[in-house]
Design an enzyme around this catalytic site. Structure first.
Site, PDB file in Angstrom:
ATOM      1  CB  SER A 135      -0.990  -0.152   1.081  1.00 37.92           C
ATOM      2  OG  SER A 135      -1.590   0.953   1.184  1.00 37.92           O
ATOM      3  N   GLY A 136       0.526   1.985  -0.732  1.00 38.58           N
ATOM      4  CA  GLY A 136       1.002   3.456  -0.488  1.00 38.58           C
ATOM      5  C   GLY A 136       2.539   3.264  -1.749  1.00 38.58           C
ATOM      6  CB  THR A 140      -4.117   3.879  -7.367  1.00 36.16           C
ATOM      7  OG1 THR A 140      -3.851   2.557  -6.467  1.00 36.16           O
ATOM      8  CG2 THR A 140      -4.869   4.517  -7.983  1.00 36.16           C
ATOM      9  CG  ASN A 185      -1.807   5.440  -0.103  1.00 34.98           C
ATOM     10  OD1 ASN A 185      -1.268   6.495  -0.343  1.00 34.98           O
ATOM     11  ND2 ASN A 185      -1.534   4.557  -1.492  1.00 34.98           N
ATOM     12  CB  SER A 188      -4.507   3.286   1.167  1.00 36.46           C
ATOM     13  OG  SER A 188      -4.980   2.028   1.230  1.00 36.46           O
ATOM     14  CB  SER A 189      -6.807   1.028  -3.845  1.00 36.76           C
ATOM     15  OG  SER A 189      -6.216   1.635  -4.590  1.00 36.76           O
ATOM     16  N   GLY A 417      -0.945  -5.874  -2.727  1.00 35.82           N
ATOM     17  CA  GLY A 417       0.949  -6.907  -2.647  1.00 35.82           C
ATOM     18  C   GLY A 417       0.866  -7.247  -1.195  1.00 35.82           C
ATOM     19  CD  GLU A 419      -2.304  -5.442   3.800  1.00 39.88           C
ATOM     20  OE1 GLU A 419      -2.259  -4.293   2.634  1.00 39.88           O
ATOM     21  OE2 GLU A 419      -3.347  -5.115   4.057  1.00 39.88           O
TER      22      GLU A 419
END
Ligand SMILES: Nc1ncnc2c1ncn2[C@@H]1O[C@H](COP(=O)(O)OP(=O)(O)O)[C@@H](O)[C@H]1O
Ligand SMILES: [Mg+2]
Length: 1024
Positions: A135-136, A140, A185, A188-189, A417, A419
């Site tokens: 994340s981050g 995206t 993030n 973050s999605s 990804g 985590e």
């Protein structure tokens, strides 16, 4: 090596070999554009020590410091989040990467985009780009850059531009509803996204489709400290106008809403909720939302907030009741549901036991979790509806799709990804399982494509050492024996089940599996770092401990049936679509969350397997979201969990480097005398000669059908270094070659010029000689110049007598030419002459023959046209050819009498009005006399012996030249015209002569002179 430091060219100074401190990370010379681009290696495959994580990270770091955020591992792009805007995404950059071969210029996300697009176009095969990372890390952003690249560079018409717009506009909407600020993030999605972009046979985008995976619904009701709920809640409160908030019964302060206060972080400096709200509200209509749908959507969002504020109390007998009645009223209004049914459903549970329905009250905790479950379900399903809605707007029109056999697809996967958090739960388990599957896909596809390449090149396949993670995938997903199956079983098992019993079940079934450990199963060392509620999986990327707390609940994802019933009856169309009646009627239990996820992953794998994959692996350089900071520990962690070392190993398993024969030969041919400067034989022989000369050992390389495969980067680097060392030599050769050629060319031209001048001078000296070798050039030149000059200066009319003066050499020719030209002009002139004019001319010519230079007033007559008659029209006896008034002087006494002289074809007559006074037969005419002065006197001499004819006639006429000319012509007596300078003798009668004397005087006078002569005084003519 000979030359060791550097060399200078007009373009700058070049260092021969830049070697880093350890001398390990060398320059890749190929494809490097600028020195900056050459920091580290552009492709990890060329790292000498590909097993060294330290070398890998050092290469990343060096490039990152130079803002070179992209590096390849073969065809995989590794991207490090720069956390700042770089000037590498402009339209010019897009153009740079368009249609350029992958390795030719520095690594870039556009290169991947373009390569994928071209592969789709040329190979007609569906493609996909898999973007993964923490994340981050920039997933995206990467997917947005790819989409933008296609939107800008693909051919488009208006319809497609609208589609491109919708594709781009769907992003902010999805982000508002599916993204949130997390610790890692700010944007973050919180869902996985797979997006298909469909292209028609011309390569223009014509449709899109989005699949969403596993939205993190738990965020709706709870956020960790420092995190937020989904953006849309804050956007609505911050950006919605007063009226809107009033109709939704909302207050602007997010702190007033239970679902927004958990993270204690309502505002984030990097996010402008107000602006984003505007963007979203603008985007919604673009992607096909009606005003009503937007309203209903916002009602649901507000409904979720109000649901969060719905509180419960505990009665004396342990019964639960709702303490915030007003909330129910608001919910009724916003969600369009029945109030009492909702109230009942939030506090009671409907059970079916032995075919009978039973209602049982919920205790306080159960009520709260029922409420939260409802909020999550409402939000989660609304999100799914939203994605479907976007899909409708992006959908390729059926008829286009079916008529479009040539269309192809590029898929974009933007998915979480690996985590690994402090506490890893069900979500991390799913996410990591997903990555495990993606890694499996990667291995399979990479190895497959390697193998295919070896086959087409006719090289024997060699087994590759890599870790096959199938064993872990099986551990998780195998039917009956896998973790997911066990979890499902535990959820469904009647009787007391809990997370701990699930853990025990795992231990019973999976104990002894090499990739599974629990506290109980572990040895002492591992035990110390594991809690009793955890199980550990040894993923391909590393170990992760999962805490079983909440696994059962999250997998169950239960929503009480009576709550579903309430929602089914909602008059909010979105909700009634999300909660279908059939679902309530269906007694079969819906699939568990993990199984659902597993199934959707299977489908995703199928989709991806049917496509040609490219990979983008994103890395975040630090946790502080700061530019320029490269936290090695953090990066090492990601390199490990992204499996990048594993990627590299797979790529390097066979040959590190391969290049087509022509490219290889073209580049390295200077290193071998046989191949330099050009090799004329077969390419493969050229390459073979070259590598033999370079001393490649047989195990270092293989020659395929069209490519050379080099096993170790070292071999390539040595060759590169040799080329570098050779460069100055080549430069000198090229330079001297070029200079020599320039000098030779100049000398040749000088020689030619001198020779010319010499010939000219000699020719000039010999110019008066006969045409001979010494002067031929000069004379030819003189002739040529004269003719050229003449051509430009030819006289344009017959009267123009000018003519360029010829040099002595061509006088004769010039004269010929002049005559020819004159004739030519005359011929041309005559061809144009009309009959009338011709007659005139004939007479004028005769006049000229007779009078030119003989008679003073001749010149005046030249310009005047001869007329057919000088008489009035009344006097025309016997069709004369000509007539003019004349004065006749008596032969005796010289009395003047006016007469008309008429000329016919055979005779002339003197007429006094109508009476013929004298007839003069032309045959009898002996002569015509005029003076040389400019008077009009003329005498017609007649034979005195002929009695029929009267004697000579002395006449005067104003048009004497005209008259005499015509008379002489008609009579055929041109030779009979005499021009006398002083006086004219004429016969008065037989034997008697008269004389007319002519003298010059001041004015015209005819008088009687001395001795009975007629004296004519004639003024001088003005011959102007
Ligand atoms: N290529 C890039 N250039 C500049 N900033 C970037 C880039 N990629 C990511 N970022 C920054 O990092 C943030 C997080 O990126 P994002 O793509 O949302 O991460 P992910 O989707 O992997 O969670 C972005 O909001 C942006 O500020
Ligand atoms: Mg994201």
């Amino acid at each position: 090596r000979g030359i060791s430091e550097n060399f200078t060219l007009p373009t700058g100074t070049y260092f021969l070999s830049e070697v880093d401190i350890e001398g390990r990370v060398r320059l890749v010379m190929e494809s490097a554009l600028t020195a900056r681009d050459r920091v580290g290696v552009q492709d990890f495959v060329l790292l000498e020590n590909y097993n060294s994580e330290a070398a890998f990270i050092e290469n990343l770091r060096r490039r990152f410091k130079e803002n070179l955020i992209y590096t390849y591992i073969g065809s995989v792009l590794v991207s490090v989040n720069p956390y700042k805007e770089l000037e590498i995404y402009s339209k010019q950059q897009m153009e740079r990467y368009r249609g350029v071969s992958f390795y030719e210029i520095s690594p870039h996300i556009y290169a991947v985009s373009d390569n994928t697009y071209r592969a789709m176009r040329t190979e007609r095969k569906d493609q996909c780009i898999l973007i993964s990372g923490e994340s981050g890390a920039g997933k995206t952003e990467a997917s947005k850059k790819i989409l933008l690249y296609y939107a800008v560079t693909c051919p488009m018409n208006d319809h497609m531009a609208a589609l491109g717009d919708r594709l781009l506009q769907s992003n902010p909407v999805l982000e508002a509803f599916g993204n949130a600020k997390t610790l890692r993030n700010d944007n973050s999605s919180r869902f996985g996204k797979y997006m298909d972009v469909q292209f028609d046979f011309r390569g223009a985008p014509v449709g899109g489709h989005i699949l969403n995976y596993l939205l993190e619904k738990s965020r709706v009701v709870h956020q960790n400290h420092g995190e937020r709920n989904f953006h849309i809640f804050y956007q609505l409160l911050e950006g919605g106008d007063e009226d809107l908030l009033n109709t939704l019964d909302l207050e602007r302060n997010p702190q007033n809403y239970q679902y927004l206060v958990k993270g204690n972080c309502p505002r984030v400096s990097s996010i402008s909720d107000k602006n984003n709200w505007k963007v979203v509200m603008k985007a919604l209509p673009v992607i096909g939302f009606t005003e009503e749908e937007v309203q209903k959507l916002l009602n649901i969002i507000a409904g979720v907030l109000h649901l969060g504020n719905t509180q419960f109390g505990e009665g004396e007998e342990g019964e639960t009741y709702i303490t915030t009645e007003t909330q129910i009223t608001k919910l009724v209004k916003l969600l369009g549901v029945d109030g009492s049914a909702l109230r009942e459903a939030l506090t009671h549970k409907k059970l079916t036991a032995k075919g009978e329905e039973m209602i049982s009250p919920l205790n306080f905790e159960q009520a709260i979790s029922a409420r939260d479950a409802l909020a999550k379900a409402v939000y989660g399903r609304t999100f799914t509806w939203l994605v479907e809605k976007i899909n409708q707007s992006l959908a390729l029109k059926d008829e286009i799709y079916h008529s479009n056999k040539g269309s192809s697809v590029i898929g974009l996967l933007d998915i979480y990804g690996f985590e690994v958090l402090q506490h890893n739960s069900f979500e991390q388990f799913c996410i990591n399982y997903c990555n495990e599957k993606l890694q499996q896909l990667f291995i399979e596809l990479t190895l497959r494509s390697e193998q295919e390449e070896y086959e087409t090149e006719g090289i024997a396949w060699e087994t590759v050492q890599y870790f096959d993670n199938k064993i872990i995938c099986d551990l998780i997903e195998e039917k009956h024996k896998g973790i997911i199956s066990i979890l499902d079983e535990e959820c469904l098992r009647p009787g007391e089940t809990c997370d701990v019993s699930f853990l025990e079940k795992l231990e019973d079934t999976l104990g002894g599996h090499p990739h599974f450990v629990t506290h109980k199963l572990a040895n002492g060392k591992t035990r110390r770092v594991m809690s009793r509620e955890e199980f550990r999986l040894l993923h391909y990327a590393g170990e992760v401990n999962y805490n079983v707390n909440g696994f059962l609940d999250k997998n169950n994802d239960l929503l009480n049936r009576n709550l579903k019933e309430v929602m089914c009856q909602s008059d909010n169309q979105i909700l009634s679509r999300c909660f279908r009646r059939e679902e309530v009627m269906d007694q079969k239990r819906p699939e568990m969350a993990a199984t659902q996820f597993k199934n959707s992953l299977m489908k995703l794998m199928e989709i991806l397997m049917s496509k040609e994959p490219s990979y983008v692996r994103c890395i975040k350089p630090n946790d502080a979201k700061q530019p320029g900071r490269f936290d090695e520990v953090l990066v090492r962690h990601q390199v490990k969990y992204l499996g990048l070392m594993e990627n590299l190993r797979v790529r390097r398993a066979g040959f590190a480097y391969r290049r087509r024969f022509e490219a290889f030969l073209q580049r390295y041919k200077p290193l071998c005398p046989e191949t330099w400067p050009n090799w004329h034989g077969r390419l493969v022989d050229g390459v073979s000669t070259l590598v033999n000369h370079l001393g490649y050992k047989p195990e270092e390389y293989k020659l395929g059908r069209s490519k050379i495969f080099i096993r170790f980067p070292k071999t390539l680097f040595t060759t590169e270094d040799a080329l570098e060392a050779k460069k100055p030599e080549i430069v000198i050769v090229i330079q001297s070659g070029w200079r020599g050629m320039k000098a030779r060319r100049r000398a040749k031209r000088r020689r030619q010029a001198a020779e010319l001048i010499r010939r000219f001078i000699k020719g000039f000296i010999y110019r008066h000689e006969e045409y001979c070798p010494e002067n031929e050039y000069f004379l030819d030149h003189v002739r040529y110049s004269f003719l050229k000059n003449l051509r430009k200066n030819l006289p344009k009319s017959v009267l123009d007598k000018s003519w360029p003066t010829p040099p002595p050499l061509v006088v004769e020719a010039s004269e010929h030419l002049r005559t020819l030209h004159m004739r030519n002009m005359v011929v041309k002139y005559c061809r144009r002459v009309q009959p009338e004019w011709k007659k005139q001319m004939v007479q004028k010519v005769v006049a000229s023959e007779i009078f030119k230079d003989q008679k003073d007033n001749y010149p005046q007559s030249v310009g005047r046209l001869f007329l057919d008659s000088r008489l009035g029209t009344n006097v025309r006896p016997c069709a004369p050819q000509y007539g003019a008034s004349v004065t006749k002087y008596d032969r005796r006494g010289f009395k003047p009498r006016p007469r008309q002289l008429l000329l016919t074809n055979t005779f002339a007559v003197l007429v006094d009005r109508t009476k013929i006074k004298q007839r003069i037969d032309y045959t009898a005419l002996r002569g015509i006399s005029v003076s040389s002065l400019s008077d009009g006197m003329f005498v017609l001499h007649m034979p005195s012996e002929d009695s029929k004819q009267k004697a000579d006639a002395v006449l005067q006429c104003d048009h004497v030249i005209e008259l005499v000319t015509k008379l002489a012509m008609m009579a055929g007596k041109i030779d009979y015209v005499n021009i006398s300078p002083g006086s004219i003798r004429f016969t008065v009668a037989r034997g008697k002569e008269g004389i007319i004397d002519f003298v010059r005087g001041s004015e015209m006078k005819v008088t009687k002179g001395k001795r009975g002569h007629l004296l004519v005084t004639v003024p001088r003519t003005n011959t102007t």
